[in-house]
Scaffold this motif. Structure first.
Motif, short mmCIF file in Angstrom:
data_model
loop_
_atom_site.label_atom_id
_atom_site.label_comp_id
_atom_site.label_asym_id
_atom_site.label_seq_id
_atom_site.Cartn_x
_atom_site.Cartn_y
_atom_site.Cartn_z
N SER A 167 -38.83 -11.33 36.98
CA SER A 167 -39.29 -9.95 36.81
C SER A 167 -38.11 -9.10 36.32
O SER A 167 -36.96 -9.54 36.36
CB SER A 167 -39.81 -9.40 38.13
N ILE A 168 -38.43 -7.88 35.90
CA ILE A 168 -37.35 -6.99 35.47
C ILE A 168 -36.35 -6.78 36.61
O ILE A 168 -35.14 -6.80 36.40
CB ILE A 168 -37.93 -5.64 34.98
N THR A 173 -25.02 -2.33 34.20
CA THR A 173 -25.89 -2.45 33.04
C THR A 173 -26.95 -1.35 33.06
O THR A 173 -27.57 -1.10 34.09
CB THR A 173 -26.60 -3.83 33.04
N ASP A 174 -27.14 -0.70 31.92
CA ASP A 174 -28.09 0.41 31.81
C ASP A 174 -29.52 -0.11 31.86
O ASP A 174 -29.93 -0.97 31.08
CB ASP A 174 -27.83 1.17 30.51
N ARG A 175 -30.30 0.44 32.79
CA ARG A 175 -31.66 0.00 33.06
C ARG A 175 -32.58 0.17 31.84
O ARG A 175 -33.35 -0.73 31.51
CB ARG A 175 -32.16 0.82 34.25
N ILE A 176 -32.44 1.31 31.18
CA ILE A 176 -33.30 1.56 30.00
C ILE A 176 -33.01 0.55 28.91
O ILE A 176 -33.92 0.06 28.22
CB ILE A 176 -33.06 3.00 29.46
N THR A 177 -31.73 0.21 28.74
CA THR A 177 -31.37 -0.78 27.72
C THR A 177 -31.97 -2.13 28.06
O THR A 177 -32.42 -2.87 27.17
CB THR A 177 -29.83 -0.88 27.61
N ARG A 192 -35.62 -1.98 27.08
CA ARG A 192 -35.77 -2.06 25.62
C ARG A 192 -35.50 -3.48 25.13
O ARG A 192 -36.15 -3.97 24.22
CB ARG A 192 -34.76 -1.11 24.95
N THR A 193 -34.51 -4.11 25.74
CA THR A 193 -34.16 -5.47 25.34
C THR A 193 -35.34 -6.41 25.58
O THR A 193 -35.71 -7.21 24.72
CB THR A 193 -32.92 -5.95 26.14
N LEU A 194 -35.96 -6.29 26.76
CA LEU A 194 -37.10 -7.16 27.07
C LEU A 194 -38.25 -6.89 26.11
O LEU A 194 -38.93 -7.81 25.65
CB LEU A 194 -37.54 -6.95 28.52
N LYS A 195 -38.45 -5.63 25.77
CA LYS A 195 -39.52 -5.28 24.84
C LYS A 195 -39.26 -5.92 23.47
O LYS A 195 -40.15 -6.53 22.88
CB LYS A 195 -39.60 -3.75 24.71
#
Ligand SMILES: [Zn+2]
Ligand SMILES: [Zn+2]
Length: 142
Positions: free
Chosen positions: A37-38, A49-53, A56-59
């Motif tokens: 999971s995330i 590590t930046d959560r939003i990044t 976006r990476t997973l997307k």
């Protein structure tokens, strides 16, 4: 092949730039035997590590055919790496997933193909998820 080479090749093959977060997320996912999971992925990444990044990476990985979603009855979305033939255009992941009721891990059984099903007239499937539950190899009594 070294993990670093595999990561470099995978990113390049899918036309993705090599960034530190992409690199780290792909390494974590390749090293896991089960879907993550995330939240799982974040725990395995360096704490700054930046959560939003990561999101976006997973997307972008999902859109590019590097990873696929592994769905179960919970509303937690898990991801696993795709087979090497997958791309943004075509996902060839035609395998069964297995959820262990003991350790709760969900495994991609890449060697087990989803059985062919015959649908009634005028039914057209666009996606398929095949999930088995049971006890995994790690949790079997010895
Ligand atoms: Zn297990
Ligand atoms: Zn899978």
């Amino acid at each position: 092949m070294l993990a670093a080479d595999r990561i470099a090749q995978t990113l390049s093959r899918h036309g993705l730039r090599h960034t530190p977060v992409r690199w780290a997320v792909l390494l974590v996912m390749m090293e896991s035997n089960f879907a993550l999971s995330i939240g799982d992925i974040e725990q395995l990444l360096p704490p700054d590590t930046d959560r939003i990044t990561v999101y976006r990476t997973l997307k972008s990985f999902e859109e590019s055919g590097l990873i696929h979603r592994v769905i179960d009855a919970s509303d937690i979305i898990r991801y696993a790496t795709c087979s090497i033939e997958c791309s943004a255009q075509a996902h060839f992941d035609n395998h069964v997933h297995f959820k262990c009721t003991c350790c709760q891990h969900i495994y991609c059984l890449n060697q087990v193909a989803i059985p062919v099903v015959t649908l009634p007239d005028k039914f057209e499937a666009v996606s398929r998820d095949y999930l088995l539950a049971g006890v995994c190899r790690e949790c079997q009594p010895t």
